[in-house]
Design a protein around this motif. Sequence first.
Motif, PDB file in Angstrom:
ATOM      1  N   SER A  51     117.049 -27.712  62.407  1.00 60.94           N
ATOM      2  CA  SER A  51     117.231 -28.079  63.813  1.00 60.94           C
ATOM      3  C   SER A  51     118.691 -28.018  64.247  1.00 60.94           C
ATOM      4  CB  SER A  51     116.674 -29.479  64.064  1.00 60.94           C
ATOM      5  OG  SER A  51     117.401 -30.448  63.330  1.00 60.94           O
ATOM      6  N   VAL A  52     119.620 -28.034  63.281  1.00 61.07           N
ATOM      7  CA  VAL A  52     121.046 -27.962  63.619  1.00 61.07           C
ATOM      8  C   VAL A  52     121.730 -26.746  62.979  1.00 61.07           C
ATOM      9  CG1 VAL A  52     121.274 -30.447  63.948  1.00 61.07           C
ATOM     10  CG2 VAL A  52     121.622 -29.484  61.668  1.00 61.07           C
ATOM     11  N   TYR A  53     121.067 -26.065  62.059  1.00 63.03           N
ATOM     12  CA  TYR A  53     121.679 -24.933  61.357  1.00 63.03           C
ATOM     13  C   TYR A  53     121.049 -23.637  61.836  1.00 63.03           C
ATOM     14  CZ  TYR A  53     123.309 -21.957  57.528  1.00 63.03           C
ATOM     15  OH  TYR A  53     123.888 -20.952  56.796  1.00 63.03           O
ATOM     16  N   HIS A  54     121.885 -22.792  62.422  1.00 61.20           N
ATOM     17  CA  HIS A  54     121.393 -21.517  62.955  1.00 61.20           C
ATOM     18  C   HIS A  54     122.493 -20.457  62.783  1.00 61.20           C
ATOM     19  CE1 HIS A  54     118.851 -18.876  65.234  1.00 61.20           C
ATOM     20  NE2 HIS A  54     119.793 -18.650  66.125  1.00 61.20           N
ATOM     21  N   PRO A  55     122.557 -19.828  61.613  1.00 58.66           N
ATOM     22  CA  PRO A  55     123.668 -18.919  61.311  1.00 58.66           C
ATOM     23  C   PRO A  55     123.423 -17.465  61.703  1.00 58.66           C
ATOM     24  CG  PRO A  55     122.351 -19.226  59.356  1.00 58.66           C
ATOM     25  CD  PRO A  55     121.662 -19.998  60.457  1.00 58.66           C
ATOM     26  N   THR A  56     122.397 -17.182  62.493  1.00 56.04           N
ATOM     27  CA  THR A  56     122.012 -15.789  62.752  1.00 56.04           C
ATOM     28  C   THR A  56     123.152 -14.990  63.372  1.00 56.04           C
ATOM     29  OG1 THR A  56     119.730 -16.512  63.095  1.00 56.04           O
ATOM     30  CG2 THR A  56     120.317 -14.316  63.873  1.00 56.04           C
ATOM     31  N   VAL A  57     123.730 -15.495  64.451  1.00 54.80           N
ATOM     32  CA  VAL A  57     124.792 -14.756  65.146  1.00 54.80           C
ATOM     33  C   VAL A  57     126.032 -14.642  64.261  1.00 54.80           C
ATOM     34  CG1 VAL A  57     126.281 -14.720  67.189  1.00 54.80           C
ATOM     35  CG2 VAL A  57     123.896 -15.451  67.386  1.00 54.80           C
ATOM     36  N   SER A  58     126.363 -15.706  63.552  1.00 49.89           N
ATOM     37  CA  SER A  58     127.544 -15.659  62.680  1.00 49.89           C
ATOM     38  C   SER A  58     127.370 -14.665  61.540  1.00 49.89           C
ATOM     39  CB  SER A  58     127.830 -17.051  62.114  1.00 49.89           C
ATOM     40  OG  SER A  58     126.741 -17.500  61.323  1.00 49.89           O
ATOM     41  N   ASP A 150     131.546  -9.513  82.917  1.00 53.53           N
ATOM     42  CA  ASP A 150     131.158 -10.881  83.256  1.00 53.53           C
ATOM     43  C   ASP A 150     131.605 -11.808  82.125  1.00 53.53           C
ATOM     44  OD1 ASP A 150     130.043 -13.221  84.106  1.00 53.53           O
ATOM     45  OD2 ASP A 150     127.976 -12.493  84.184  1.00 53.53           O
ATOM     46  N   ILE A 151     132.471 -12.743  82.435  1.00 52.38           N
ATOM     47  CA  ILE A 151     133.027 -13.637  81.412  1.00 52.38           C
ATOM     48  C   ILE A 151     131.948 -14.516  80.793  1.00 52.38           C
ATOM     49  CG2 ILE A 151     134.705 -15.498  81.003  1.00 52.38           C
ATOM     50  CD1 ILE A 151     136.387 -14.352  83.240  1.00 52.38           C
ATOM     51  N   SER A 152     130.912 -14.849  81.561  1.00 51.08           N
ATOM     52  CA  SER A 152     129.849 -15.716  81.051  1.00 51.08           C
ATOM     53  C   SER A 152     129.109 -15.089  79.879  1.00 51.08           C
ATOM     54  CB  SER A 152     128.876 -16.084  82.167  1.00 51.08           C
ATOM     55  OG  SER A 152     128.248 -14.916  82.684  1.00 51.08           O
ATOM     56  N   VAL A 153     129.042 -13.750  79.839  1.00 54.59           N
ATOM     57  CA  VAL A 153     128.395 -13.060  78.713  1.00 54.59           C
ATOM     58  C   VAL A 153     129.180 -13.309  77.431  1.00 54.59           C
ATOM     59  CG1 VAL A 153     127.718 -10.826  77.770  1.00 54.59           C
ATOM     60  CG2 VAL A 153     127.375 -11.307  80.199  1.00 54.59           C
ATOM     61  N   TRP A 154     130.492 -13.207  77.500  1.00 55.26           N
ATOM     62  CA  TRP A 154     131.333 -13.417  76.318  1.00 55.26           C
ATOM     63  C   TRP A 154     131.370 -14.887  75.925  1.00 55.26           C
ATOM     64  CZ3 TRP A 154     132.416  -9.279  73.674  1.00 55.26           C
ATOM     65  CH2 TRP A 154     132.405  -8.046  74.332  1.00 55.26           C
ATOM     66  N   ARG A 155     131.282 -15.761  76.898  1.00 58.17           N
ATOM     67  CA  ARG A 155     131.180 -17.181  76.571  1.00 58.17           C
ATOM     68  C   ARG A 155     129.898 -17.468  75.801  1.00 58.17           C
ATOM     69  NH1 ARG A 155     132.955 -19.347  82.540  1.00 58.17           N
ATOM     70  NH2 ARG A 155     135.222 -19.285  82.249  1.00 58.17           N
ATOM     71  N   ALA A 156     128.819 -16.817  76.226  1.00 58.98           N
ATOM     72  CA  ALA A 156     127.542 -17.013  75.528  1.00 58.98           C
ATOM     73  C   ALA A 156     127.620 -16.497  74.092  1.00 58.98           C
ATOM     74  CB  ALA A 156     126.427 -16.308  76.290  1.00 58.98           C
ATOM     75  N   ILE A 157     128.286 -15.355  73.894  1.00 58.24           N
ATOM     76  CA  ILE A 157     128.427 -14.795  72.544  1.00 58.24           C
ATOM     77  C   ILE A 157     129.243 -15.733  71.664  1.00 58.24           C
ATOM     78  CG2 ILE A 157     129.403 -12.885  71.209  1.00 58.24           C
ATOM     79  CD1 ILE A 157     128.729 -11.042  73.560  1.00 58.24           C
ATOM     80  N   LYS A 158     130.319 -16.277  72.219  1.00 59.35           N
ATOM     81  CA  LYS A 158     131.167 -17.168  71.427  1.00 59.35           C
ATOM     82  C   LYS A 158     130.442 -18.469  71.093  1.00 59.35           C
ATOM     83  CE  LYS A 158     135.657 -19.491  71.414  1.00 59.35           C
ATOM     84  NZ  LYS A 158     136.942 -19.710  72.136  1.00 59.35           N
ATOM     85  N   ARG A 159     129.704 -19.022  72.052  1.00 58.84           N
ATOM     86  CA  ARG A 159     129.019 -20.295  71.824  1.00 58.84           C
ATOM     87  C   ARG A 159     127.801 -20.150  70.927  1.00 58.84           C
ATOM     88  NH1 ARG A 159     129.481 -22.696  78.009  1.00 58.84           N
ATOM     89  NH2 ARG A 159     131.762 -22.919  77.971  1.00 58.84           N
ATOM     90  N   ALA A 160     127.274 -18.934  70.815  1.00 54.49           N
ATOM     91  CA  ALA A 160     126.157 -18.704  69.905  1.00 54.49           C
ATOM     92  C   ALA A 160     126.625 -18.496  68.473  1.00 54.49           C
ATOM     93  CB  ALA A 160     125.348 -17.490  70.361  1.00 54.49           C
ATOM     94  N   GLY A 161     127.930 -18.423  68.268  1.00 52.81           N
ATOM     95  CA  GLY A 161     128.469 -18.103  66.957  1.00 52.81           C
ATOM     96  C   GLY A 161     128.417 -19.188  65.906  1.00 52.81           C
ATOM     97  N   PRO A 162     128.734 -20.454  66.239  1.00 52.71           N
ATOM     98  CA  PRO A 162     128.766 -21.485  65.178  1.00 52.71           C
ATOM     99  C   PRO A 162     127.431 -21.620  64.460  1.00 52.71           C
ATOM    100  CG  PRO A 162     129.818 -22.299  67.178  1.00 52.71           C
ATOM    101  CD  PRO A 162     129.181 -20.997  67.534  1.00 52.71           C
ATOM    102  N   ALA A 163     127.513 -21.780  63.134  1.00 49.00           N
ATOM    103  CA  ALA A 163     126.279 -21.907  62.347  1.00 49.00           C
ATOM    104  C   ALA A 163     125.592 -23.236  62.612  1.00 49.00           C
ATOM    105  CB  ALA A 163     126.597 -21.762  60.861  1.00 49.00           C
ATOM    106  N   PHE A 164     126.362 -24.288  62.914  1.00 45.91           N
ATOM    107  CA  PHE A 164     125.796 -25.601  63.222  1.00 45.91           C
ATOM    108  C   PHE A 164     125.950 -25.858  64.719  1.00 45.91           C
ATOM    109  CE2 PHE A 164     126.749 -25.871  58.739  1.00 45.91           C
ATOM    110  CZ  PHE A 164     125.629 -26.514  58.227  1.00 45.91           C
ATOM    111  N   THR A 165     124.869 -26.252  65.344  1.00 52.91           N
ATOM    112  CA  THR A 165     124.873 -26.418  66.788  1.00 52.91           C
ATOM    113  C   THR A 165     123.971 -27.573  67.203  1.00 52.91           C
ATOM    114  OG1 THR A 165     124.316 -25.322  68.885  1.00 52.91           O
ATOM    115  CG2 THR A 165     123.010 -24.717  66.967  1.00 52.91           C
ATOM    116  N   ASP A 166     124.295 -28.160  68.346  1.00 53.83           N
ATOM    117  CA  ASP A 166     123.456 -29.208  68.921  1.00 53.83           C
ATOM    118  C   ASP A 166     122.658 -28.716  70.117  1.00 53.83           C
ATOM    119  OD1 ASP A 166     125.474 -28.823  70.718  1.00 53.83           O
ATOM    120  OD2 ASP A 166     125.967 -30.944  70.992  1.00 53.83           O
ATOM    121  N   SER A 167     122.708 -27.410  70.352  1.00 51.52           N
ATOM    122  CA  SER A 167     122.078 -26.859  71.557  1.00 51.52           C
ATOM    123  C   SER A 167     120.561 -27.055  71.568  1.00 51.52           C
ATOM    124  CB  SER A 167     122.399 -25.363  71.677  1.00 51.52           C
ATOM    125  OG  SER A 167     121.898 -24.642  70.564  1.00 51.52           O
TER     126      SER A 167
END
Length: 413
Positions: A51-58, A150-167
Motif C-alpha cells: 500500500s506504500v511501496y510502488h517502485p514501478t516508475v523508479s 506542460d509543466i504539470s506533466v513533468w511534475r507528475a513524472i517526478k512525483r510518480a518516481g519515489p518508491a514509497f508513497t502516500d498517494s
Amino acid sequence: MDNNSLSVEEIIHSRRLMKRKKRLLLLFTMPLLIFVFITFISPIATMLYRSVYHPTVSQLIPLTLVELERWDETAEQLPNGDALKQFSLELQQLAEQRLSGKLAEEINRLKPGSSSLIKSSARKLKRKSVDELNQQGDQLLLSHSKKWQDISVWRAIKRAGPAFTDSYYLTTLDLQRNSDGEIEQRDTQIYLKLYWKSLKIALIITLLTALLAYPLSYYLANAPSKIANRLMVLVLLPFWTSLLVRTTSWIAILQTNGVVNSTLMKIGIIDQPLELLYTQFATIIAMTHILLPFMILPLYSVMKNIDPSYYRAALSLGSKPLPAFIKIYLPMTVPGVSAGALLVFIISIGYYITPAIVGGTEGQMISNIIAFHMQSSNNWELAAALGSLLLALIIGLYWLYDRFVGVNNIKLG
C-alpha cells in the motif's frame, strides 16, 4: 545434608521436565503457527507493504528521476535539457522492451490524458538512434507534441518516481496533492461514501440477524431436545449448501418475474413489478439470510446454559413476564448477542460475492471495489490501501467494542 541435596536434584530434574514439555508443546503447535503465518500474517504484512511501496516508475526511468531531482518543480519552467534527453533515451529503451505502456499507465493515474502522449512519443523515438537522442533528444521530444511543454506533466513524472508513497492512502480518503504538493479534496468523492455505505449495510444486516435469531434461539434453547435437534439441523443446513447456490437463488426470488413480484401481482397488491434485484435491498436481504446462522449459534449456546430458575424466581416474587424478561433474562444473553453481532458485522463488512451477484451498482460495498482493483484495473497498490484502511476501521471498532462492552463478555458457547 543428603535430604537437602536430594531436594535440589529433584528441583533441577523437575525444571528439565518442564522445559522438555514446553519444547514438546511448541513442536506440536509449530505447524499451526506456520500455517497462521503463511495464510494470515504474511498476506496482511504484504498488503500493508504494497500500500506504500510502488517502485514501478523508479525502475522504468531511474536516470531520468535522478535528473529531475535537481529540477525545482515549483518554478514555472521545464526541466533542463539533460533531463529531457535522458528521458528520451529511457523512453526509447522502454519502447524497444515494450514497457512504454506501463510507464504511460502509471503517469496517467497522476496526470489523466498523458497515456497517449507517452505512447506516441515512445513510438516516434523508437525509430531514432542513440547518438541522435544524445544530441537533440530534448528537441525531438518537445517538437513531437506541445503537451511536453506542460509543466504539470513533468511534475507528475517526478512525483510518480519515489518508491514509497502516500498517494494511495490519500486516494482512499478522496484526497490528492495539488501542483504545489498540498493535500486537497478530490473532485469526485467515491471511497469515503463507499465506506459509510458499507458500514450502514453491515449494521443493518447485524440488526436484522439479531432480531430474527433471538426469538428462534430462545425457542430452540427451551424446546424439548428432540424438537430442538431437528430444528438445529435446519439451522446448519445452509453450511452444507454452496454459497453460490444460496446467493443465486435470490435472483430467482427477487427478479422482475420472480417469486415475490409474481405473488404480489397475482394477489393484486402491485400493478407492475418492483425493482428488487440489483439494489441495496437485495444485498441486505440475501446477506441476512446467509449470515443468520452466525447469529443463531452463539445465541443458542448461551441461552442453553442459562438456568431458567432465575426467570421463574422473578415471576414468583411478583414481577410481570415482560419486565422480568428484560431485567433478568436479557442481560444474561448479552455475551451471545455480542459474539453474534461481532461475527456478523465483521463478516458482512468484508463480503463481496453476494453484493456482486445480487447488489448491482447500488448494492455494492467497499470490498467489491477492492476486488475490482485487484482483478480488473490491476491497481494492487490502491486495493492494498483500501484493504488496509478497512482493516484499521475494523480494528478501531473492535477497540471501541472492547472499551465500552468488553471482549471478555463474548462467548461463543
